[in-house]
Design a protein around this motif. Structure first.
Motif, mmCIF file in Angstrom:
data_model
loop_
_atom_site.group_PDB
_atom_site.id
_atom_site.type_symbol
_atom_site.label_atom_id
_atom_site.label_comp_id
_atom_site.label_asym_id
_atom_site.label_seq_id
_atom_site.Cartn_x
_atom_site.Cartn_y
_atom_site.Cartn_z
ATOM 1 N N PRO A 1 0.832 -1.196 0.000
ATOM 2 C CA PRO A 1 0.000 0.000 0.000
ATOM 3 C C PRO A 1 0.873 1.255 0.000
ATOM 4 N N PRO A 2 0.352 2.360 -0.506
ATOM 5 C CA PRO A 2 1.128 3.613 -0.513
ATOM 6 C C PRO A 2 1.462 4.069 0.904
ATOM 7 N N ARG A 3 2.643 4.656 1.034
ATOM 8 C CA ARG A 3 3.071 5.211 2.326
ATOM 9 C C ARG A 3 3.306 6.700 2.154
ATOM 10 N N GLU A 4 2.754 7.488 3.051
ATOM 11 C CA GLU A 4 2.949 8.929 3.001
ATOM 12 C C GLU A 4 4.185 9.305 3.814
ATOM 13 N N LEU A 5 5.117 10.046 3.165
ATOM 14 C CA LEU A 5 6.320 10.514 3.850
ATOM 15 C C LEU A 5 6.268 12.032 3.943
ATOM 16 N N ILE A 6 6.514 12.552 5.109
ATOM 17 C CA ILE A 6 6.469 13.995 5.338
ATOM 18 C C ILE A 6 7.892 14.523 5.434
ATOM 19 N N PHE A 7 8.179 15.617 4.716
ATOM 20 C CA PHE A 7 9.485 16.243 4.880
ATOM 21 C C PHE A 7 9.321 17.746 4.978
ATOM 22 N N SER A 8 10.320 18.366 5.552
ATOM 23 C CA SER A 8 10.318 19.809 5.752
ATOM 24 C C SER A 8 11.449 20.420 4.934
ATOM 25 N N LEU A 9 11.185 21.558 4.301
ATOM 26 C CA LEU A 9 12.233 22.251 3.554
ATOM 27 C C LEU A 9 13.351 22.721 4.474
ATOM 28 N N GLU A 10 13.037 22.890 5.747
ATOM 29 C CA GLU A 10 14.057 23.329 6.713
ATOM 30 C C GLU A 10 14.890 22.161 7.231
ATOM 31 N N ASP A 11 14.435 20.932 6.986
ATOM 32 C CA ASP A 11 15.147 19.748 7.471
ATOM 33 C C ASP A 11 15.191 18.704 6.356
ATOM 34 N N PRO A 12 16.105 18.876 5.387
ATOM 35 C CA PRO A 12 16.120 17.995 4.208
ATOM 36 C C PRO A 12 16.537 16.569 4.483
ATOM 37 N N ILE A 13 17.063 16.290 5.677
ATOM 38 C CA ILE A 13 17.530 14.942 5.985
ATOM 39 C C ILE A 13 16.400 14.055 6.519
ATOM 40 N N SER A 14 15.371 14.668 7.110
ATOM 41 C CA SER A 14 14.357 13.883 7.824
ATOM 42 C C SER A 14 13.636 12.899 6.916
ATOM 43 N N PHE A 15 13.265 13.317 5.703
ATOM 44 C CA PHE A 15 12.522 12.407 4.836
ATOM 45 C C PHE A 15 13.407 11.255 4.363
ATOM 46 N N LEU A 16 14.730 11.505 4.284
ATOM 47 C CA LEU A 16 15.647 10.454 3.861
ATOM 48 C C LEU A 16 15.717 9.357 4.918
ATOM 49 N N ARG A 17 15.631 9.738 6.168
ATOM 50 C CA ARG A 17 15.616 8.739 7.243
ATOM 51 C C ARG A 17 14.377 7.850 7.134
ATOM 52 N N GLN A 18 13.250 8.459 6.744
ATOM 53 C CA GLN A 18 12.021 7.681 6.587
ATOM 54 C C GLN A 18 12.148 6.704 5.413
#
Length: 249
Positions: A1-18
């Protein structure tokens, strides 16, 4: 199933961890598709580098939808902008390069429709030498090369024609951008610390990645916008492109 990943322009590393949490839980070959149409630039380079080095990486497919019209083409002068202001000018995570104290600084800029970002990038870096890669007449549609020239005319006039690289870039010129940047890097890397600001099209940014991923001493520099023209940045969608990113040799 699709997974939603949230990232912030102020924290470009966070979505990569997900993404890493999901991808490393797999024990099979990963075939990955990335729609880069609205991907922020520094996140694009980050995710390219991540999957380039992933031990289970299979095919890496890129999708891109060309804009039918940019805000800079608007008939309304108030809407004729993409971004305003800059919060910081910094190296993109994973592309900091290596700077040698004995070498001067060369800033290579692919010019786009955001003259203010280019101006602030130049002002913050204070390079010893500048090379501008301009847009050719081969654009998504007629007149975009003129808009790019108009947006950057003051800087072009200030630094002179001798700072303009001989070969301009096509909007769709992935391999063309790769080729020209490699020429510049090979010509100047022994005398300068090389910094690259890719402010052109998304496809030119793909070409930029292909060039700088093999030159670890080169820094990719990025001017983070203070405000985006969220409402009118681009309107409609032109041709759709499908590409495959080969693994770094």
């Amino acid at each position: 199933p699709p997974r939603e990943l949230i990232f912030s322009l102020e924290d470009p590393i966070s979505f990569l961890r997900q993404i890493e949490k999901i991808s490393m839980s797999s024990d099979t070959t990963l075939n990955v598709t990335i729609d880069i149409t609205t991907f922020p630039r520094q996140e694009m380079l980050l995710i390219f580098r991540y999957f380039d080095n992933h031990p289970l990486r299979g095919k890496l497919r890129l999708l891109y939808g060309e804009p039918e019209k940019y805000a800079t083409e608007s008939e309304n002068a108030e809407d004729r902008w993409l971004t305003r202001g800059v919060t910081s000018v910094h190296s993109m995570p994973g592309f900091s390069g290596i700077q040698y104290p004995r070498l001067n600084k060369l800033l290579v800029v692919i010019l786009g429709h955001e003259g203010e970002r280019t101006f602030i990038t130049l002002r913050r870096h204070q390079p010893d030498k500048v090379i501008f890669l301009c847009q050719s007449q081969s654009q998504f549609h007629k007149g975009l090369d003129h808009i790019s020239r108009k947006e950057n005319e003051n800087m072009l006039a200030q630094h002179g024609e001798n700072c303009i690289w001989d070969n301009a870039l096509s909007a769709r010129g992935i391999m063309e951008t790769h080729k020209e940047l490699c020429k510049i890097i090979c010509q100047y890397r022994s005398k300068y610390n090389v910094f690259v600001a890719s402010n052109g099209t998304k496809l030119q940014l793909v070409g930029t990645y292909l060039a700088i991923r093999n030159y670890l001493e080169v820094q990719a520099t990025y001017a983070s916008p203070a405000v985006y023209n969220w409402k009118n940045y681009s309107i409609g969608c032109g041709p759709l492109w499908e590409m495959y990113l080969e693994r770094r040799s």
